[in-house]
Design a protein around this motif. Structure first.
Motif, mmCIF file in Angstrom:
data_model
loop_
_atom_site.group_PDB
_atom_site.id
_atom_site.type_symbol
_atom_site.label_atom_id
_atom_site.label_comp_id
_atom_site.label_asym_id
_atom_site.label_seq_id
_atom_site.Cartn_x
_atom_site.Cartn_y
_atom_site.Cartn_z
ATOM 1 N N UNK A 147 0.886 -0.784 0.049
ATOM 2 C CA UNK A 147 -0.404 0.081 -0.114
ATOM 3 C C UNK A 147 1.217 1.793 0.191
ATOM 4 N N UNK A 148 1.799 1.106 0.342
ATOM 5 C CA UNK A 148 2.773 2.499 0.726
ATOM 6 C C UNK A 148 3.330 2.617 -0.618
ATOM 7 N N UNK A 149 4.035 1.572 -1.349
ATOM 8 C CA UNK A 149 4.947 2.012 -2.686
ATOM 9 C C UNK A 149 3.218 2.196 -3.561
ATOM 10 N N UNK A 150 1.227 1.602 -3.602
ATOM 11 C CA UNK A 150 1.130 1.963 -4.069
ATOM 12 C C UNK A 150 1.002 3.346 -4.100
ATOM 13 N N UNK A 151 -0.028 3.972 -3.302
ATOM 14 C CA UNK A 151 0.488 5.702 -2.972
ATOM 15 C C UNK A 151 1.183 6.264 -3.786
ATOM 16 N N UNK A 152 2.430 5.690 -3.575
ATOM 17 C CA UNK A 152 3.744 7.011 -3.485
ATOM 18 C C UNK A 152 3.684 6.594 -5.031
ATOM 19 N N UNK A 153 3.287 5.835 -6.054
ATOM 20 C CA UNK A 153 3.096 6.066 -6.720
ATOM 21 C C UNK A 153 2.549 6.444 -7.701
ATOM 22 N N UNK A 154 0.498 6.415 -7.091
ATOM 23 C CA UNK A 154 -0.165 7.290 -7.907
ATOM 24 C C UNK A 154 -0.023 9.011 -7.399
ATOM 25 N N UNK A 155 0.221 8.875 -6.338
ATOM 26 C CA UNK A 155 0.971 10.562 -6.112
ATOM 27 C C UNK A 155 2.263 10.800 -7.359
ATOM 28 N N UNK A 156 2.853 9.877 -8.010
ATOM 29 C CA UNK A 156 3.846 9.933 -8.686
ATOM 30 C C UNK A 156 3.338 10.151 -10.423
ATOM 31 N N UNK A 157 2.414 9.854 -10.416
ATOM 32 C CA UNK A 157 2.097 10.254 -11.428
ATOM 33 C C UNK A 157 0.585 10.863 -11.541
ATOM 34 N N UNK A 177 -12.504 5.294 -4.134
ATOM 35 C CA UNK A 177 -12.995 6.591 -3.855
ATOM 36 C C UNK A 177 -12.306 6.885 -2.566
ATOM 37 N N UNK A 178 -12.985 6.304 -1.961
ATOM 38 C CA UNK A 178 -12.410 5.989 -0.256
ATOM 39 C C UNK A 178 -10.656 6.149 0.068
ATOM 40 N N UNK A 179 -10.608 4.909 -0.643
ATOM 41 C CA UNK A 179 -8.533 4.916 -0.742
ATOM 42 C C UNK A 179 -7.770 6.104 -1.045
ATOM 43 N N UNK A 180 -8.603 6.828 -2.117
ATOM 44 C CA UNK A 180 -7.621 8.001 -2.702
ATOM 45 C C UNK A 180 -8.000 9.081 -2.003
ATOM 46 N N UNK A 181 -9.350 9.709 -1.170
ATOM 47 C CA UNK A 181 -9.636 10.860 -0.669
ATOM 48 C C UNK A 181 -8.759 10.387 1.104
ATOM 49 N N UNK A 182 -8.279 9.124 1.140
ATOM 50 C CA UNK A 182 -7.467 9.094 2.407
ATOM 51 C C UNK A 182 -6.528 9.200 2.179
ATOM 52 N N UNK A 183 -6.284 9.149 1.407
ATOM 53 C CA UNK A 183 -4.231 9.255 1.125
ATOM 54 C C UNK A 183 -4.057 10.589 0.220
ATOM 55 N N UNK A 184 -4.638 11.198 0.051
ATOM 56 C CA UNK A 184 -4.227 12.433 -1.109
ATOM 57 C C UNK A 184 -3.865 12.027 -2.167
ATOM 58 N N UNK A 242 -1.897 -14.183 5.684
ATOM 59 C CA UNK A 242 -0.463 -13.362 5.583
ATOM 60 C C UNK A 242 -0.384 -12.332 4.825
ATOM 61 N N UNK A 243 -2.038 -11.574 4.247
ATOM 62 C CA UNK A 243 -1.516 -10.682 2.991
ATOM 63 C C UNK A 243 -2.266 -9.209 4.238
ATOM 64 N N UNK A 244 -1.537 -8.360 4.561
ATOM 65 C CA UNK A 244 -1.780 -6.868 5.282
ATOM 66 C C UNK A 244 -3.206 -6.525 5.263
ATOM 67 N N UNK A 245 -3.352 -5.364 5.869
ATOM 68 C CA UNK A 245 -4.297 -4.765 5.737
ATOM 69 C C UNK A 245 -4.131 -3.207 4.940
ATOM 70 N N UNK A 246 -4.863 -2.847 4.705
ATOM 71 C CA UNK A 246 -4.790 -1.253 4.209
ATOM 72 C C UNK A 246 -4.443 -0.628 5.094
ATOM 73 N N UNK A 247 -5.160 -0.984 6.695
ATOM 74 C CA UNK A 247 -4.464 0.223 7.650
ATOM 75 C C UNK A 247 -3.670 -0.140 8.202
ATOM 76 N N UNK A 248 -2.893 -1.108 8.324
ATOM 77 C CA UNK A 248 -1.783 -2.074 8.588
ATOM 78 C C UNK A 248 -0.545 -1.463 8.222
ATOM 79 N N UNK A 249 -0.197 -1.152 6.174
ATOM 80 C CA UNK A 249 0.448 -1.092 5.986
ATOM 81 C C UNK A 249 0.086 0.389 4.728
ATOM 82 N N UNK A 250 -0.521 1.148 5.305
ATOM 83 C CA UNK A 250 0.215 2.495 4.757
ATOM 84 C C UNK A 250 -0.948 3.385 4.779
ATOM 85 N N UNK A 251 -2.175 3.130 4.857
ATOM 86 C CA UNK A 251 -3.707 3.774 5.123
ATOM 87 C C UNK A 251 -4.234 3.706 6.380
ATOM 88 N N UNK A 252 -3.896 4.181 7.660
ATOM 89 C CA UNK A 252 -4.232 3.786 8.873
ATOM 90 C C UNK A 252 -5.880 4.539 8.462
#
Length: 331
Positions: A147-157, A177-184, A242-252
């Protein structure tokens, strides 16, 4: 003589009324005991192959085995799952035409400027069927593995990253949409008529990623055609611990879940609804169905009709706030 005739006529009149009243009471009971005596149509407002279709066919097969009549799945996609729902809302309230509802039907009252049916007024709740998280899946070539890398990639693009969904206003759309709003971040939405065609394009690299149900996505993840980044629930899923949640991996604080449920047209006899609900309880509590759903990331979720009705009201209220915050609107 006239008095005797009058009394006899009056007596017959009251006997007739009493018989009619008894028939009115007995008829629904007899109807419920005889139900079903012909095939039942189970409308799925999505194309074949998607998560709702998978759930519907599993449940239909078991209901058919228990009740001795065909439960025929009728796929009617279109208009953000409204086409199938409206058709059932307008059907005869006799228990022979039902619809498998989803989170989208709780979202649509706030999303669409005009609907030709009311989720809360035009249907009789039967039972919830499933509940489970979505999973963020991406094409294996996407340069983001969490998730952290996805947010960084989305910001760069800056809007150049695109995501598919099963349609405008679906949980697969608004969870992103909720993800995008919370991640900016900004990502471009590409709507499809169901999860199956959207997943096909993610696997082919035509679309970068998708927020989809585990039920339809995880087989492709296990097959190496997709990679999973995170689940959208507050806790990890037993189907992929083994798959983390969005909240624990970059978007609390992020959480979104999807569900399916069964609805009949409003006015369907309560005895018929109760019969369906009782049979669904046995189906959803069976070891086979529980294992089948849980292996794909869904939990079987039976509920009494009144409890499911209260759940629908709460979902409509919750998603109305998300739609308002996102600014999404459809004609």
């Amino acid at each position: 003589m006239k008095t005797a005739i009058h009394h006899l006529a009056s007596r017959r009149h009251w006997i007739g009324l009493a018989c009619a009243a008894l028939c009115a009471v007995a008829s629904p009971l007899a109807w419920a005991q005889d139900y079903p005596n012909k095939p039942v149509k189970l409308v799925v407002p999505y194309p074949p192959g998607g998560p709702t279709d998978i759930v519907a066919r599993a449940v239909a097969q078991k209901l058919q085995e228990r009740l001795g009549q065909p439960f025929v799945v009728d796929n009617r996609p279109g208009a953000g799952a409204n086409t199938g729902a409206e058709a059932v809302a307008r059907s005869a309230p006799d228990g022979y035409t039902l619809v498998v509802a989803t989170t989208a039907h709780a979202i649509n009252p706030a999303l669409f400027t005009k609907l030709n049916y009311s989720l809360l007024k035009d249907f009789a709740p039967v039972s919830q069927l499933t509940s489970g998280p979505l999973v963020i899946v991406a094409n294996p070539a996407l340069p983001a593995n969490n998730v952290a890398e996805l947010i960084a990639l989305a910001k760069s693009r800056n809007g150049g990253l695109n995501y598919g969904s099963s349609g405008n206003g679906q949980s697969t759309h608004l969870s992103a949409e909720l993800f995008s709003a919370m991640a900016g971040v900004r990502m471009t939405h590409v709507p499809y008529k169901g999860s199956a065609p959207a997943l096909t394009d993610v696997m082919a690299g035509q679309v970068d990623l998708m927020f989809d149900t585990m039920l339809s996505s995880m087989p492709h993840v296990k097959g190496g055609k997709l990679k999973a980044l995170a689940v959208t629930s507050a806790q990890r899923s037993a189907a992929a611990p083994d798959l983390p949640t969005v909240a624990e991996s970059g978007l609390p604080g992020y959480e979104a879940i999807a569900w399916n449920g069964l609805l009949a047209p409003a006015g369907t006899p309560k005895e018929v609804v109760a019969r369906l609900n009782t049979e669904l309880k046995a189906v959803l509590e069976s070891h086979e169905i529980r294992q089948r759903f849980e292996a794909q990331g869904f939990a079987a979720a039976w509920s009494a009709p009144a409890a499911y009705g209260a759940f629908l009201q709460a979902e409509v209220d919750k998603w109305a706030k998300v739609v308002k915050a996102s600014g999404a609107k459809l004609d």
